[in-house]
Scaffold this motif. Structure first.
Motif, PDB file in Angstrom:
ATOM      1  N   UNK A   1      47.394  48.345  48.045  1.00  0.00           N
ATOM      2  CA  UNK A   1      45.963  48.609  48.230  1.00  0.00           C
ATOM      3  C   UNK A   1      45.141  47.632  47.391  1.00  0.00           C
ATOM      4  N   UNK A   2      45.543  47.449  46.162  1.00  0.00           N
ATOM      5  CA  UNK A   2      44.832  46.533  45.271  1.00  0.00           C
ATOM      6  C   UNK A   2      44.842  45.110  45.818  1.00  0.00           C
ATOM      7  N   UNK A   3      45.995  44.641  46.256  1.00  0.00           N
ATOM      8  CA  UNK A   3      46.108  43.268  46.770  1.00  0.00           C
ATOM      9  C   UNK A   3      45.230  43.057  47.993  1.00  0.00           C
ATOM     10  N   UNK A   4      45.260  44.014  48.916  1.00  0.00           N
ATOM     11  CA  UNK A   4      44.460  43.881  50.135  1.00  0.00           C
ATOM     12  C   UNK A   4      42.966  43.939  49.820  1.00  0.00           C
ATOM     13  N   UNK A   5      42.584  44.860  48.949  1.00  0.00           N
ATOM     14  CA  UNK A   5      41.179  44.990  48.569  1.00  0.00           C
ATOM     15  C   UNK A   5      40.673  43.724  47.894  1.00  0.00           C
TER      16      UNK A   5
END
Length: 206
Positions: free
Chosen positions: A39-43
């Motif tokens: 989630x962090x990487x995509x965000x």
């Protein structure tokens, strides 16, 4: 949750701003459950692309060429002479192109400029600002002011991300669908994907 050294590898900000950005991201991601590595990487990839690597958080609506205005907003300007009245005037242009949509009033109301795009994922329109204001328990005026800060620019993006169910898409790796949710299409899809891959590498996910 987020190593600041990851940000150092792609955020185009100085060290002082980097520290502020890191804190703002940590707060917003925790609040909106952007709390797993994928989630962090995509965000990060999406909002970094949207904000030109964290350098642009407010829409300017400044155009120097009437032909460009006609090209971008064919439904808002009737002719070159009409468009010429709006070049080199951000406020007047925003009030024209955003009139009578997304909860905004007419051109004379000034809503277009007041509620122009702000945030890493740019929030636009009175109706959207009103929704965000309700979510964070602030007045509309307070919310507009908040969105001009770095903390607000990041939080409004995390809120937008959350309300569009992007966390669930990130969980299953549907990065292209996230792009469509945010962009409305696939503008910059290759650049977004390359940044996503870079961030995943930095986070040792690949």
């Amino acid at each position: 949750m987020l190593d600041i050294n990851v940000l150092r590898n792609f955020a185009k900000v100085d060290e002082e701003k980097l520290q502020e950005l890191h804190l703002s991201l940590q707060f917003a991601m925790n609040k909106y459950q952007i709390n797993t590595p994928y989630r962090v990487a995509a965000f990060l990839a999406q909002i970094a692309h949207e904000s030109a690597l964290f350098t642009k958080f407010c829409e300017s609506c400044y155009y120097k060429d009437a032909n460009r205005l006609l090209q971008l907003f064919p439904n808002d300007f009737t002719s070159i002479s009409d468009a010429n009245k709006y070049v080199r005037n951000s406020e007047k242009c925003a009030n024209r192109i955003y009139a009578n949509q997304n909860g905004n009033g007419n051109e004379e109301s000034g809503d277009g400029f007041r509620f122009r795009g702000r945030g890493a994922i740019q929030l636009t329109g009175k109706a959207n600002y009103t929704q965000f204001a309700k979510a964070i328990s602030k007045s509309l005026d307070e919310t507009v002011a908040y969105c001009t800060t770095l903390a607000g620019a990041i939080e409004v993006s995390a809120w937008f991300w959350s309300t569009r169910n992007c966390n669930s898409l990130a969980d299953v790796g549907l990065f292209g669908q996230i792009t469509k949710k945010i962009n409305g299409g696939y503008t910059g899809a290759e650049e977004r994907l390359n940044l996503y891959k870079k961030i995943k590498t930095l986070m040792k996910l690949i």
